[in-house]
Design an enzyme around this catalytic site. Structure first.
Site, PDB file in Angstrom:
ATOM      1  N   GLU A  88      -7.119   2.952  -5.858  1.00 42.46           N
ATOM      2  CA  GLU A  88      -8.405   3.113  -5.181  1.00 42.46           C
ATOM      3  C   GLU A  88      -9.014   4.434  -5.647  1.00 42.46           C
ATOM      4  O   GLU A  88      -8.427   5.499  -5.436  1.00 42.46           O
ATOM      5  CB  GLU A  88      -8.217   3.143  -3.667  1.00 42.46           C
ATOM      6  CG  GLU A  88      -9.521   3.378  -2.917  1.00 42.46           C
ATOM      7  CD  GLU A  88      -9.310   3.792  -1.468  1.00 42.46           C
ATOM      8  OE1 GLU A  88     -10.036   3.275  -0.599  1.00 42.46           O
ATOM      9  OE2 GLU A  88      -8.431   4.630  -1.202  1.00 42.46           O
TER      10      GLU A  88
ATOM     11  N   ASP B   8      -3.455   4.256  -2.473  1.00 43.01           N
ATOM     12  CA  ASP B   8      -4.580   4.690  -1.650  1.00 43.01           C
ATOM     13  C   ASP B   8      -5.094   6.049  -2.117  1.00 43.01           C
ATOM     14  O   ASP B   8      -4.301   6.951  -2.421  1.00 43.01           O
ATOM     15  CB  ASP B   8      -4.107   4.789  -0.190  1.00 43.01           C
ATOM     16  CG  ASP B   8      -5.199   5.227   0.747  1.00 43.01           C
ATOM     17  OD1 ASP B   8      -6.128   4.435   0.976  1.00 43.01           O
ATOM     18  OD2 ASP B   8      -5.122   6.365   1.254  1.00 43.01           O
TER      19      ASP B   8
ATOM     20  N   ASP C  24       0.840  -1.192   0.000  1.00 45.42           N
ATOM     21  CA  ASP C  24       0.000   0.000   0.000  1.00 45.42           C
ATOM     22  C   ASP C  24       0.879   1.248   0.000  1.00 45.42           C
ATOM     23  O   ASP C  24       1.764   1.370   0.855  1.00 45.42           O
ATOM     24  CB  ASP C  24      -0.872   0.002   1.265  1.00 45.42           C
ATOM     25  CG  ASP C  24      -2.313   0.356   0.983  1.00 45.42           C
ATOM     26  OD1 ASP C  24      -2.545   1.258   0.177  1.00 45.42           O
ATOM     27  OD2 ASP C  24      -3.209  -0.281   1.578  1.00 45.42           O
TER      28      ASP C  24
ATOM     29  N   HIS D 137     -10.957  -3.278   4.191  1.00 47.23           N
ATOM     30  CA  HIS D 137     -10.746  -2.787   5.553  1.00 47.23           C
ATOM     31  C   HIS D 137     -11.547  -1.526   5.865  1.00 47.23           C
ATOM     32  O   HIS D 137     -11.481  -1.027   6.992  1.00 47.23           O
ATOM     33  CB  HIS D 137      -9.255  -2.490   5.756  1.00 47.23           C
ATOM     34  CG  HIS D 137      -8.759  -1.373   4.890  1.00 47.23           C
ATOM     35  ND1 HIS D 137      -8.629  -1.488   3.529  1.00 47.23           N
ATOM     36  CD2 HIS D 137      -8.385  -0.111   5.192  1.00 47.23           C
ATOM     37  CE1 HIS D 137      -8.186  -0.342   3.034  1.00 47.23           C
ATOM     38  NE2 HIS D 137      -8.038   0.509   4.013  1.00 47.23           N
ATOM     39  N   ASP D 138     -12.290  -0.998   4.905  1.00 49.32           N
ATOM     40  CA  ASP D 138     -13.024   0.256   5.099  1.00 49.32           C
ATOM     41  C   ASP D 138     -14.530   0.087   5.224  1.00 49.32           C
ATOM     42  O   ASP D 138     -15.231   1.061   5.492  1.00 49.32           O
ATOM     43  CB  ASP D 138     -12.751   1.212   3.927  1.00 49.32           C
ATOM     44  CG  ASP D 138     -11.419   1.943   4.046  1.00 49.32           C
ATOM     45  OD1 ASP D 138     -10.976   2.175   5.193  1.00 49.32           O
ATOM     46  OD2 ASP D 138     -10.827   2.282   3.014  1.00 49.32           O
TER      47      ASP D 138
END
Length: 550
Positions: A271, A205, A103, A334-335
């Site tokens: 993303e 990200d 990431d 994870h969000d």
């Protein structure tokens, strides 16, 4: 010769397993997962049959946003281990045939990063314009109406400079100023550092947040009808985000980024959190020019009707046809709340539904991100308020409980203390509902979600049509998602596959498309036999939460 040199297009149709390091495996008894813990559990990931892992941030950080606030891009935070631990992880993954993607958070840093510490010293130091600084309005209020994703103004006052700085997320996550070429050069250097370490790729990200409108123009109010990337109770949903993200200047930077990636054969996934993501995703992944693939939040919401899935996939297919781009799909990460609960009518998990969801995800066109525990059908954990860690949840409690429910420790052993994750009380509590679905218990059960996931992944890997073929949706009753996958190759006959998924707990019957009437259903797939043809071969009968493949 590296794996990527041998197969530079490995990412097309790949399945990428996301690891959230804090919650995967604790190796040193401090209650927090770490890099050696990941290395120790890589056999499980390899046995699944995925192509790569994506590791959420493990860089040095004050952990205000649990690693997405980077204080040093080139060092491992001590809670996760050392650079040597990362090297060992990378070597073991490659030994197991797994590629490693990490990431990278380029749009902002922590306020503890050395760059920001220097930038905030004065208005005329060498890094004074490395972040987005602006004067207050004459009445002392912020420069414009931009809002933070995490609530409130996106501007924070700094008394030393007597200016505001921009933060699209937490106030401790200042936005970098991408209009400054020196900032771009520095960030490309951070990416190059990890390429030289030997990583196979990156997940970038919030990559559409990398530029802001240089004129700092106000965002207009939302018109109503937009599909927001946040909950309706967050004021962020009340604006059209025309000026604070998704700026056209980003395309040129992504081309520079692709140049660095291509020099090392590294792949990339972006993303894209935008209210109208498909056109951006197509532009960001324009063939050979920018990112390799991108995903959005369109299938990470509570909307799970087959019509919604079809509409979102078709939107992206139309856009990438224009650019030659490539999409990636995810049902969990994870969000967001775990899909086993989020797409359940009563919030309770159902293993039949989890198996069906995996089958739908793994038969869509594009690449796939599979979140840790999704292969177990884990439900969302219920984390009490006094144990909450997520600043997003703390800000919006009680209407929104935050993201901790999808971040609780991975359950490895059903009958062990802390489910085999740690020997001590972990940073988030182990969920009893998740512990009952632990890896060891499912590995021993032939009809478990885990066994189905392994079989589906093996089937996908052995079926070029599922990794590379086109997709065309077919009209069906509201409860059914039906589509055709097709692969045309010059060196082999055309391959076609019809897939139909019944998303309800009631049986359905529907007419077969004319071109498929009289075909024989496949019975040797990982989904088993949950459908049959009528006696005349013209109609399809599908069991509750079942699927048909022809």
């Amino acid at each position: 010769m590296t794996q990527n040199t041998k197969n530079p297009a490995w990412w097309r149709g790949a399945v990428i397993y996301q690891i959230y390091p804090r919650s995967f495996q604790d190796s040193n008894g401090d209650g927090i997962g770490d890099l050696p813990g990941i290395t120790a559990r890589l056999d499980h990931v390899a046995a699944l049959g995925v192509d790569a892992i994506w590791i959420s941030p493990f860089f040095r950080s004050p952990m205000k946003d649990f690693g997405y606030d980077v204080a040093d891009y080139r060092d491992v935070d001590p809670i996760f281990g050392t650079l040597a631990d990362f090297d060992a992880l990378l070597a073991r993954a490659h030994q197991l045939g797994l590629r490693v993607m990490i990431d990278q958070v380029l749009s902002h840093t922590s306020d503890q990063h050395a760059w920001f510490q220097e930038s905030r010293l004065s208005r005329d130091n060498p890094k004074s314009d490395w972040y987005v600084w602006a004067d207050a309005k004459p009445d002392g209020t912020p420069p414009n109406n931009w809002l933070s994703v995490f609530g409130g103004s996106a501007w924070q006052w700094d008394s030393r400079r007597r200016q505001y700085y921009l933060h699209s997320f937490l106030s401790s996550q200042p936005d970098l100023n991408f209009h400054n070429p020196a900032v771009q050069d520095a960030l490309l250097g951070e990416v190059r550092f990890w390429c030289e370490k030997g990583v196979d790729g990156f997940r970038f990200d919030a990559c559409n947040h990398q530029f802001h409108d240089a004129q700092l123009r106000d965002n207009p109010p939302a018109q109503g009808g937009e599909v927001s990337t946040v909950r309706a109770d967050n004021p962020y949903a009340m604006q059209q985000h025309l000026h604070d993200k998704s700026r056209p200047e980003n395309l040129a930077f992504l081309e520079r980024l692709r140049g660095v990636l291509d020099a090392f054969g590294a792949a990339s996934i972006g993303e894209v959190g935008d209210e109208n993501a498909p056109p951006l995703m197509a532009d960001y992944t324009e063939a050979g020019r920018r990112l390799h693939m991108a995903y959005s939040f369109s299938l990470l919401t509570a909307h799970c009707a087959p019509s919604h899935l079809r509409a979102e996939v078709e939107k992206l297919e139309r856009e990438i046809a224009r650019t030659g781009g490539w999409g990636c799909w995810a049902f969990s990460n994870h969000d967001v709340p775990r899909v086993a609960s989020r797409w359940s009518s009563d919030g309770q998990p159902d293993d039949r539904r989890s198996r069906l969801q995996l089958a739908m995800l793994l038969t869509l066109r594009g690449s796939v991100c599979l979140y840790q525990g999704e292969e177990l059908g884990l439900p969302e954990a219920d984390v009490p308020f006094e144990r909450l860690q997520d600043p997003y949840g703390l800000a919006f409690w009680p209407e929104f409980k935050g993201r901790d429910g999808c971040r609780t420790p991975m359950p490895w052993q059903a009958d062990e203390v802390q489910a085999g994750f740690s020997t001590v009380e972990p940073w988030l509590p182990v969920s009893a509902a998740q512990q009952a679905r632990a890896v060891d218990r499912q590995q021993a059960a032939p009809d478990s979600v885990l066994k189905t996931a392994q079989a589906l992944l093996a089937w996908r890997r052995a079926t070029p049509l599922l990794r590379e073929g086109s997709i065309r949706f077919i009209d069906a009753p509201d409860a059914v998602l039906m589509f055709e996958r097709r692969l045309d190759r010059v060196d082999a006959p055309q391959e076609c596959m019809l897939l139909a998924f019944n998303t309800t707990d009631q049986p359905v019957e529907l007419p077969l498309p004319v071109a498929w009437q009289g075909v024989v259903l496949q019975t040797g797939t990982p989904l088993g036999v949950s459908a049959r043809l009528s006696a005349d071969g013209l109609r399809l009968q599908i069991d509750p939460l079942g699927a048909a493949i022809a």
